[in-house]
Design a protein around this motif. Structure first.
Motif, PDB file in Angstrom:
ATOM      1  N   ALA B 157       0.831  -1.200   0.000  1.00  0.00           N
ATOM      2  CA  ALA B 157       0.000   0.000   0.000  1.00  0.00           C
ATOM      3  C   ALA B 157       0.867   1.252   0.000  1.00  0.00           C
ATOM      4  O   ALA B 157       0.583   2.215  -0.713  1.00  0.00           O
ATOM      5  CB  ALA B 157      -0.933  -0.018   1.203  1.00  0.00           C
ATOM      6  N   SER B 158       1.939   1.251   0.784  1.00  0.00           N
ATOM      7  CA  SER B 158       2.769   2.456   0.832  1.00  0.00           C
ATOM      8  C   SER B 158       3.463   2.683  -0.516  1.00  0.00           C
ATOM      9  O   SER B 158       3.625   3.815  -0.957  1.00  0.00           O
ATOM     10  CB  SER B 158       3.779   2.372   1.990  1.00  0.00           C
ATOM     11  N   LEU B 159       3.843   1.592  -1.196  1.00  0.00           N
ATOM     12  CA  LEU B 159       4.474   1.746  -2.513  1.00  0.00           C
ATOM     13  C   LEU B 159       3.474   2.244  -3.551  1.00  0.00           C
ATOM     14  O   LEU B 159       3.781   3.131  -4.349  1.00  0.00           O
ATOM     15  CB  LEU B 159       5.070   0.411  -2.970  1.00  0.00           C
ATOM     16  N   LEU B 160       2.266   1.686  -3.516  1.00  0.00           N
ATOM     17  CA  LEU B 160       1.246   2.129  -4.470  1.00  0.00           C
ATOM     18  C   LEU B 160       0.891   3.591  -4.217  1.00  0.00           C
ATOM     19  O   LEU B 160       0.616   4.348  -5.136  1.00  0.00           O
ATOM     20  CB  LEU B 160      -0.003   1.236  -4.360  1.00  0.00           C
ATOM     21  N   HIS B 161       0.915   3.966  -2.950  1.00  0.00           N
ATOM     22  CA  HIS B 161       0.667   5.362  -2.604  1.00  0.00           C
ATOM     23  C   HIS B 161       1.773   6.245  -3.185  1.00  0.00           C
ATOM     24  O   HIS B 161       1.511   7.297  -3.769  1.00  0.00           O
ATOM     25  CB  HIS B 161       0.617   5.498  -1.082  1.00  0.00           C
ATOM     26  N   LYS B 162       2.993   5.772  -3.059  1.00  0.00           N
ATOM     27  CA  LYS B 162       4.142   6.534  -3.559  1.00  0.00           C
ATOM     28  C   LYS B 162       4.034   6.764  -5.067  1.00  0.00           C
ATOM     29  O   LYS B 162       4.398   7.822  -5.565  1.00  0.00           O
ATOM     30  CB  LYS B 162       5.435   5.765  -3.231  1.00  0.00           C
ATOM     31  N   VAL B 163       3.531   5.761  -5.792  1.00  0.00           N
ATOM     32  CA  VAL B 163       3.411   5.922  -7.241  1.00  0.00           C
ATOM     33  C   VAL B 163       2.031   6.448  -7.642  1.00  0.00           C
ATOM     34  O   VAL B 163       1.638   6.349  -8.801  1.00  0.00           O
ATOM     35  CB  VAL B 163       3.725   4.619  -8.006  1.00  0.00           C
ATOM     36  N   ASP B 164       1.304   6.967  -6.646  1.00  0.00           N
ATOM     37  CA  ASP B 164       0.095   7.727  -6.963  1.00  0.00           C
ATOM     38  C   ASP B 164      -1.076   6.896  -7.475  1.00  0.00           C
ATOM     39  O   ASP B 164      -1.845   7.355  -8.308  1.00  0.00           O
ATOM     40  CB  ASP B 164       0.437   8.789  -8.027  1.00  0.00           C
ATOM     41  N   ILE B 165      -1.207   5.679  -7.005  1.00  0.00           N
ATOM     42  CA  ILE B 165      -2.403   4.900  -7.332  1.00  0.00           C
ATOM     43  C   ILE B 165      -3.410   5.172  -6.216  1.00  0.00           C
ATOM     44  O   ILE B 165      -3.074   5.020  -5.045  1.00  0.00           O
ATOM     45  CB  ILE B 165      -2.088   3.386  -7.381  1.00  0.00           C
ATOM     46  N   PRO B 166      -4.636   5.575  -6.550  1.00  0.00           N
ATOM     47  CA  PRO B 166      -5.589   5.874  -5.476  1.00  0.00           C
ATOM     48  C   PRO B 166      -5.956   4.621  -4.667  1.00  0.00           C
ATOM     49  O   PRO B 166      -6.132   3.555  -5.257  1.00  0.00           O
ATOM     50  CB  PRO B 166      -6.808   6.428  -6.214  1.00  0.00           C
ATOM     51  N   PRO B 167      -6.065   4.761  -3.345  1.00  0.00           N
ATOM     52  CA  PRO B 167      -6.277   3.592  -2.473  1.00  0.00           C
ATOM     53  C   PRO B 167      -7.483   2.745  -2.856  1.00  0.00           C
ATOM     54  O   PRO B 167      -7.445   1.531  -2.693  1.00  0.00           O
ATOM     55  CB  PRO B 167      -6.491   4.216  -1.091  1.00  0.00           C
ATOM     56  N   ARG B 184       3.052   2.476 -13.558  1.00  0.00           N
ATOM     57  CA  ARG B 184       3.399   2.888 -12.192  1.00  0.00           C
ATOM     58  C   ARG B 184       3.303   1.719 -11.218  1.00  0.00           C
ATOM     59  O   ARG B 184       4.092   1.614 -10.282  1.00  0.00           O
ATOM     60  CB  ARG B 184       2.513   4.063 -11.761  1.00  0.00           C
ATOM     61  N   VAL B 185       2.328   0.822 -11.445  1.00  0.00           N
ATOM     62  CA  VAL B 185       2.254  -0.380 -10.598  1.00  0.00           C
ATOM     63  C   VAL B 185       3.515  -1.214 -10.791  1.00  0.00           C
ATOM     64  O   VAL B 185       4.103  -1.727  -9.836  1.00  0.00           O
ATOM     65  CB  VAL B 185       1.003  -1.232 -10.926  1.00  0.00           C
ATOM     66  N   GLN B 186       3.951  -1.316 -12.050  1.00  0.00           N
ATOM     67  CA  GLN B 186       5.187  -2.060 -12.322  1.00  0.00           C
ATOM     68  C   GLN B 186       6.370  -1.467 -11.577  1.00  0.00           C
ATOM     69  O   GLN B 186       7.216  -2.178 -11.043  1.00  0.00           O
ATOM     70  CB  GLN B 186       5.493  -1.989 -13.828  1.00  0.00           C
ATOM     71  N   LEU B 218       8.544  10.552 -11.446  1.00  0.00           N
ATOM     72  CA  LEU B 218       8.563   9.512 -10.419  1.00  0.00           C
ATOM     73  C   LEU B 218       9.938   8.853 -10.352  1.00  0.00           C
ATOM     74  O   LEU B 218      10.524   8.693  -9.278  1.00  0.00           O
ATOM     75  CB  LEU B 218       7.476   8.484 -10.749  1.00  0.00           C
ATOM     76  N   ILE B 219      10.463   8.490 -11.521  1.00  0.00           N
ATOM     77  CA  ILE B 219      11.772   7.825 -11.581  1.00  0.00           C
ATOM     78  C   ILE B 219      12.856   8.742 -10.995  1.00  0.00           C
ATOM     79  O   ILE B 219      13.671   8.329 -10.172  1.00  0.00           O
ATOM     80  CB  ILE B 219      12.129   7.488 -13.051  1.00  0.00           C
ATOM     81  N   GLY B 221      12.478  11.180  -8.921  1.00  0.00           N
ATOM     82  CA  GLY B 221      12.261  11.306  -7.478  1.00  0.00           C
ATOM     83  C   GLY B 221      12.805  10.103  -6.716  1.00  0.00           C
ATOM     84  O   GLY B 221      13.454  10.243  -5.684  1.00  0.00           O
ATOM     85  N   ILE B 222      12.534   8.906  -7.260  1.00  0.00           N
ATOM     86  CA  ILE B 222      12.995   7.684  -6.614  1.00  0.00           C
ATOM     87  C   ILE B 222      14.518   7.659  -6.547  1.00  0.00           C
ATOM     88  O   ILE B 222      15.110   7.306  -5.531  1.00  0.00           O
ATOM     89  CB  ILE B 222      12.481   6.444  -7.401  1.00  0.00           C
ATOM     90  N   GLN B 223      15.127   8.076  -7.647  1.00  0.00           N
ATOM     91  CA  GLN B 223      16.594   8.045  -7.667  1.00  0.00           C
ATOM     92  C   GLN B 223      17.174   9.015  -6.636  1.00  0.00           C
ATOM     93  O   GLN B 223      18.098   8.674  -5.906  1.00  0.00           O
ATOM     94  CB  GLN B 223      17.091   8.401  -9.069  1.00  0.00           C
ATOM     95  N   ARG B 224      16.583  10.197  -6.552  1.00  0.00           N
ATOM     96  CA  ARG B 224      17.071  11.189  -5.588  1.00  0.00           C
ATOM     97  C   ARG B 224      16.866  10.695  -4.162  1.00  0.00           C
ATOM     98  O   ARG B 224      17.740  10.816  -3.315  1.00  0.00           O
ATOM     99  CB  ARG B 224      16.348  12.518  -5.783  1.00  0.00           C
ATOM    100  N   GLU B 225      15.699  10.129  -3.922  1.00  0.00           N
ATOM    101  CA  GLU B 225      15.314   9.760  -2.569  1.00  0.00           C
ATOM    102  C   GLU B 225      16.027   8.504  -2.087  1.00  0.00           C
ATOM    103  O   GLU B 225      16.520   8.425  -0.967  1.00  0.00           O
ATOM    104  CB  GLU B 225      13.792   9.532  -2.569  1.00  0.00           C
ATOM    105  N   LEU B 226      16.073   7.490  -2.949  1.00  0.00           N
ATOM    106  CA  LEU B 226      16.561   6.176  -2.516  1.00  0.00           C
ATOM    107  C   LEU B 226      17.971   5.858  -3.001  1.00  0.00           C
ATOM    108  O   LEU B 226      18.540   4.847  -2.607  1.00  0.00           O
ATOM    109  CB  LEU B 226      15.591   5.069  -2.985  1.00  0.00           C
ATOM    110  N   ARG B 227      18.522   6.713  -3.851  1.00  0.00           N
ATOM    111  CA  ARG B 227      19.870   6.490  -4.395  1.00  0.00           C
ATOM    112  C   ARG B 227      19.997   5.111  -5.041  1.00  0.00           C
ATOM    113  O   ARG B 227      20.992   4.401  -4.843  1.00  0.00           O
ATOM    114  CB  ARG B 227      20.939   6.658  -3.301  1.00  0.00           C
ATOM    115  N   ILE B 228      18.989   4.732  -5.786  1.00  0.00           N
ATOM    116  CA  ILE B 228      19.046   3.460  -6.507  1.00  0.00           C
ATOM    117  C   ILE B 228      19.766   3.690  -7.838  1.00  0.00           C
ATOM    118  O   ILE B 228      19.543   4.699  -8.504  1.00  0.00           O
ATOM    119  CB  ILE B 228      17.615   2.939  -6.768  1.00  0.00           C
TER     120      ILE B 228
END
Lengths: 288, 281
Positions: B157-167, B184-186, B218-219, B221-228
């Motif tokens: 749920a937290s990941l789906l929230h992060k990628v903006d899928i409505p609950p 985005r789910v992928q 999104l990509i 943001g993820i890179q900045r935030e998680l340093r992946i």
């Protein structure tokens, strides 16, 4: 006059099935492919169980055949008649008297002993089938003990229905190695497979697979740590014929107005209880 | 051989060929090949001895025309296909001492589940369309040993929230989603186990421009935030320009040019890159 060989099959056919059985016993829960024969009943009607039965039955055996707990349903009767005709062995409805029990979708209520063999008919032996359609890839997943697909199916049921919704055939982990379909027995029967004294053989005729649980094998029903495995609840329900409690019951609907009534699903067990009850009622002591 | 210093992924002489190869084409001499095809033995060299390093936290772009071997490279790294030869090392796996291409199937699956995330161009490749979105993300968590329903639904749920899928759509199947939502789910699924490396294959192709921007945001943001670290394959230079710090240009299964993205795009050296940059509208 019986023109057929003892137990219908020629000796080579029996030998081939026995070889598959030996391998299956040696690797508990592993599905052994075998050359499923043409049978005088259609595939999907118990040919797997029947072939296993015919391969192992001997002249001194006493057989019991049940279909969904019943000794008297058409399928059970015709399979039993066929085996009798081909072998001349004795038949029984009482679990404790039988040396081989062939069953469709139930494990008898009377605990099995080390002298007995239970044969279960299996429609779909592959627990990974829902998530992996390819037989080759499914085999590979078994080899690598990769069972995410089975877990995912259970997880998806919890998401959809709030709990695992396997009406029957709830997947089991055998000896901490192979995930096995216990055949479509109710969840209530799953615990009877664990640490069972009898040898349990599974035959899937249409899918051409045989697998087995040797006596005292560890069989765990798959469950998530925070969603324990629950079997069907028979709490507070009593068989109207024999008064049994805590056994697997069938629910039937009466005429309008009256509530549903319950009867033992295992008819052999129910009848035995009824007759011992009437003996007691007549003042005879049991065991006389 | 082992990983170069600082590289989270190090690929050396990676080759993927379709066909047996023959004496004439074994050395990949251009005189015997028609582009990446050997007319003598009918072997195609999809990836011809590629070497590259991916460093921690960087986005490495891979551009090239259709059929240049970009997707094959990712598919082999994610073990969807087997590499023909070559070596690959992951810093996080056995200290980068072991060639992951020669590991057992079980180990490869482990690497897939713990060290890599993949986003395919076609969501049908990466998702089970008839399973709920939460179930799709849980699949990767289950594969990595997750056995707690509450923990997995929470994470999903937290990941789906992060990628903006409505609950209210969490329990719906991706089959009912729009292309952008499926993508985005992928991405959420790929991120589920906090992999150090993400492989992205043409993730914005086929999406309309506003949705493309959203996915790219999104990509980034993820890179900045998680340093992946990410390996981004695309034939869209705008995507590469926006995302990648470093870029590799591929042609006929070979790397023809590499360097800082700005440098490659502003001052292309190889004739193919020059053509590519010039054909940008």
């Amino acid at each position: 006059m019986n023109k057929y060989n003892f137990a219908f099959f020629d000796e080579q056919s029996k030998r081939e099935i026995r070889r598959a059985l030996l391998k299956a016993v040696a690797i508990p829960g592993y599905q052994v492919p075998f050359a499923s024969r043409e049978m005088p009943i259609a595939r999907g009607w118990g040919t797997g169980g029947l072939q296993v039965m015919l391969a192992i039955v001997g002249k001194k055996d006493v057989i019991k055949v049940i279909d969904q707990g019943s000794d008297d349903s058409v399928n059970a009767v015709s399979i039993r008649k066929f085996i009798k005709q081909m072998t001349g062995v004795l038949e029984t409805a009482e679990t404790s008297e039988a040396s081989i029990v062939q069953s469709r979708h139930r494990v008898p209520e009377v605990p099995l002993t080390g002298e007995q063999i239970l044969i279960l008919q299996v429609p779909i032996p592959e627990p990974l089938r829902e998530t992996e359609q390819s037989e080759l890839r499914a085999k590979r997943l078994h080899a690598e003990k990769e069972y995410s697909g089975v877990w995912l199916s259970l997880f998806e049921q919890i998401m959809k229905y709030g709990c695992t919704a396997t009406g029957a055939d709830h997947p089991t982990m055998v000896h901490e190695r192979y995930v096995m379909s216990p055949s479509p027995i109710p969840r209530y029967d799953n615990r009877k497979l664990n640490d069972c004294a009898a040898l349990i053989l599974f035959g899937a005729g249409r899918e051409k697979k045989i697998y087995a649980l040797p006596p005292y094998t560890k069989v765990e029903s798959l469950a998530f740590v925070d969603r324990p495995f629950v079997s069907e609840s028979m709490h507070g329900k009593i068989c109207r014929l024999c008064g049994a409690e805590g056994v697997f019951l069938d629910e039937s609907v009466q005429a309008a107005g009256a509530g549903p009534f319950y009867e033992c699903n295992d008819t052999g067990y129910c009848r035995q209880r009824q007759s011992s009850k009437s003996r007691l009622d007549r003042g005879e002591k049991s065991g006389d | 051989m082992e990983t170069n210093e600082g590289a989270v992924l190090s690929l050396q002489n990676f080759r993927k060929q379709f066909g047996s190869g023959c004496e004439k084409c074994a050395d990949l001499d251009e005189r015997h090949l028609q582009r990446n095809y050997c007319p003598n033995c009918r072997t195609t060299y999809a990836c011809a001895d590629l070497s590259l390093d991916l460093y921690g936290g960087e986005i490495l772009g891979v551009v090239g025309e259709s059929g240049s071997g970009k997707s094959t490279l990712l598919r082999c790294l994610y073990f969807d296909e087997e590499a023909s030869s070559g070596e690959a090392f992951l810093q996080g796996y056995k200290s980068g001492q072991v060639n992951i291409f020669t590991e057992t199937g079980q180990q490869k699956r482990y690497i897939r589940n713990y060290h890599l995330g993949m986003v395919y161009q076609n969501p049908y490749m990466g998702l089970r369309m008839s399973f709920s979105s939460i179930g799709n993300i849980a699949e990767k968590l289950i594969a990595a040993g997750g056995r707690s329903v509450d923990a997995m639904t929470g994470r999903a749920a937290s990941l789906l929230h992060k990628v903006d899928i409505p609950p209210y759509r969490f329990l719906e199947t991706p089959a009912t989603f729009s292309g952008g939502m499926q993508q985005r789910v992928q991405i959420a699924k790929a991120l589920s186990n906090n992999p150090p490396i993400l492989l992205l294959d043409e993730i914005t192709t086929g999406l309309d421009l506003s949705v493309q921007a959203k996915v790219l945001d999104l990509i980034k943001g993820i890179q900045r935030e998680l340093r992946i670290s990410m390996l981004v394959v695309s034939h869209d230079l705008a995507v590469i320009r926006m995302l990648a710090e470093r870029t590799i240009v591929m042609l006929d299964g070979k790397i023809v040019e590499q360097g800082l993205t700005d440098q490659v795009l502003e001052d292309p050296q190889h004739p193919y890159t020059q053509k590519l940059v010039q054909s940008l509208l």
